[in-house]
Write an enzyme that holds these catalytic residues in place. Structure first.
Site, PDB file in Angstrom:
ATOM      1  N   ASN A  95       2.897  48.916 -39.601  1.00 44.60           N
ATOM      2  CA  ASN A  95       2.235  48.755 -38.315  1.00 44.60           C
ATOM      3  C   ASN A  95       0.796  49.234 -38.433  1.00 44.60           C
ATOM      4  O   ASN A  95       0.534  50.227 -39.102  1.00 44.60           O
ATOM      5  CB  ASN A  95       2.948  49.604 -37.256  1.00 44.60           C
ATOM      6  CG  ASN A  95       4.022  48.835 -36.534  1.00 44.60           C
ATOM      7  OD1 ASN A  95       4.444  47.773 -36.986  1.00 44.60           O
ATOM      8  ND2 ASN A  95       4.473  49.378 -35.429  1.00 44.60           N
ATOM      9  N   ARG A  96      -0.080  48.528 -37.745  1.00 49.06           N
ATOM     10  CA  ARG A  96      -1.488  48.939 -37.787  1.00 49.06           C
ATOM     11  C   ARG A  96      -1.688  50.148 -36.879  1.00 49.06           C
ATOM     12  O   ARG A  96      -1.258  50.148 -35.738  1.00 49.06           O
ATOM     13  CB  ARG A  96      -2.372  47.803 -37.276  1.00 49.06           C
ATOM     14  CG  ARG A  96      -2.602  46.732 -38.294  1.00 49.06           C
ATOM     15  CD  ARG A  96      -3.529  45.697 -37.720  1.00 49.06           C
ATOM     16  NE  ARG A  96      -4.886  46.200 -37.531  1.00 49.06           N
ATOM     17  CZ  ARG A  96      -5.837  45.516 -36.908  1.00 49.06           C
ATOM     18  NH1 ARG A  96      -5.585  44.339 -36.404  1.00 49.06           N
ATOM     19  NH2 ARG A  96      -7.046  46.015 -36.807  1.00 49.06           N
TER      20      ARG A  96
END
Ligand code: CTP
Length: 405
Positions: free
Chosen positions: A210-211
């Site tokens: 996930n960013r």
């Protein structure tokens, strides 16, 4: 690399007394401790120690007048930024000007405009110090909540002896530390902050993740530590950071984050779950690098919901804060749904449509509380959101009977 200061934003006001030279040592020591210190000398104090000295020692401009800066409103900016103002030495005249609410130079205007704690360090001839006019001004300042130190007793520059000497630097520093810690809102509290984005390995070289730069969580960790909390950051692939005085546990996957949370949450007063946790992981992790011909499909399995699971074990005196990054739909509705489904006290829901927010210094979103109160942020600095969240924690602890009032 995100660098956080070790100390506070301090303003050192210097009055026109011979003891101004002793304030050079105080400035050096403030900087050594990690306080980012700006000197505001009065114009007449420049007769004792020149501006060049203050600027060289502090590494910053040392303005005296409102007109010395052409950016912003100098005294308002300085007053807002300051977390502490120390006036050392404070002469009889400077004390009188502060007591009467004068704002005829940068220092007195800044003092009038600030909400930061103020420490006055008087130094003058004994007759001036003991004069009823000075004494009543000092009493007035104390009544208004300013801290005024007692000068030391001994030999003075004039050759006379008595009360009025500038205290030893170490004694002033002790007073400063006491003043800072007595105002800290999260003293004796343990705050656990998760930050960054977890990753799940597909094979030894590839992963899904996930960013998240972790910036918002780190800002909260910094604010909480400044307010005296004992802070643990569980960091998952965040931007590199330097947060002195904070315990750091590095993790990669959701499972590692969960284990770290389990070991920390028992003794914690609050959890700030700002990490972006990957919701699913490859059902099987290949020990060998998968050749590109075979890399066509990855079977995923769900990761546990770390926050929701932790919230099920939450004690009534703990405060939990969740985060949600949304790209579509009604931000408020989605946020409220998650606030309740996760079982948290607060949830900050942010709009990340078009790749906004990640790694940036500003954020647009809504902080929701389970009591139905909400706060809106529009392109607000992440530091501001961090301060709001830390203030809410402090208020809640007071309400729960465990806070520092
Ligand atoms: N969270 C968590 N464990 C997960 C997923 C999310 O603890 N497996 C936490 C996040 O750290 C965050 C909050 O739950 O504080 C909301 O995250 P979000 O990804 O928005 O929620 P999801 O439940 O995953 O919802 P969505 O279906 O929108 O991804």
């Amino acid at each position: 690399m995100i660098n956080f200061p070790r100390g506070r934003e301090v303003i050192l006001g210097v009055g026109a007394g011979i003891a101004a030279y002793k304030s050079c040592d105080l400035l050096r020591r403030l900087i050594d401790v990690g306080h980012s210190t700006t000197v505001i000398p009065t114009s007449s104090s420049i007769n004792f120690v020149g501006r060049t000295t203050w600027e060289a020692l502090s590494g910053k401009p040392a303005p005296s007048e409102l007109w010395d800066s052409n950016e912003g409103v100098a005294h308002v900016d300085a007053a807002k930024r300051a977390e502490l103002i120390v006036v050392a030495p404070a002469t009889a005249d400077l004390i009188a000007r502060i007591a009467t609410g004068r704002a005829d130079d940068l220092l007195t205007s800044t003092i009038l405009a600030t909400t930061a704690p103020i420490l006055i360090v008087p130094a003058m001839h004994p007759e001036m110090y003991l004069n009823p006019a000075t004494q009543s001004n000092i009493a007035l300042l104390r009544e208004r909540g300013l801290s005024v130190m007692e000068p030391a007793i001994g030999k003075l520059t004039s050759g006379d002896e008595g009360i009025g000497r500038f205290p030893e630097t170490s004694i002033i520093l002790k007073e400063i530390n006491q003043l800072i810690s007595s105002r800290q809102k999260l003293r004796n509290k343990k705050i656990v902050v998760t930050a960054g984005g977890t990753i799940e390995a597909i094979d030894p070289v590839r992963y899904i993740g996930n960013r998240s730069s972790g910036r918002q969580g780190l800002e909260i960790a910094y604010r909480a530590r400044s307010e005296g909390a004992c802070v643990t950051v569980i960091a998952a692939n965040t931007e590199e950071f330097n947060l002195p005085g904070v315990k750091r546990i590095n993790v990669g996957s959701a499972r590692e984050m969960q284990n770290a949370m389990k070991s920390e949450l028992d003794t914690a007063d609050a959890l700030i779950m700002s990490a972006a946790v990957v919701d699913a992981k490859p059902a099987a992790r290949s020990e060998e690098k998968i050749s590109k011909e075979n890399l066509v499909e990855i079977t995923l399995e769900r990761n546990p919901d770390l926050l929701a699971e932790a919230a099920q074990q939450k004690r009534p005196n703990q405060v939990f804060v969740g985060f949600a990054a949304e790209t579509e739909g009604n931000l408020l509705e989605r946020g409220l749904r998650k606030l309740h489904s996760k079982g948290v006290d607060y949830l900050y829901v942010t709009d990340v449509s078009g790749g906004r927010v990640f790694g940036e210094e500003t954020t647009t979103g809504i902080l929701l509380s389970k009591r139905g109160v909400s706060w809106n942020f529009l392109e607000a600095p992440k530091v501001e959101v961090a301060s709001y969240i830390v203030d809410r924690l402090a208020e809640d602890f007071v309400e729960l009977g465990s806070g520092n009032e």
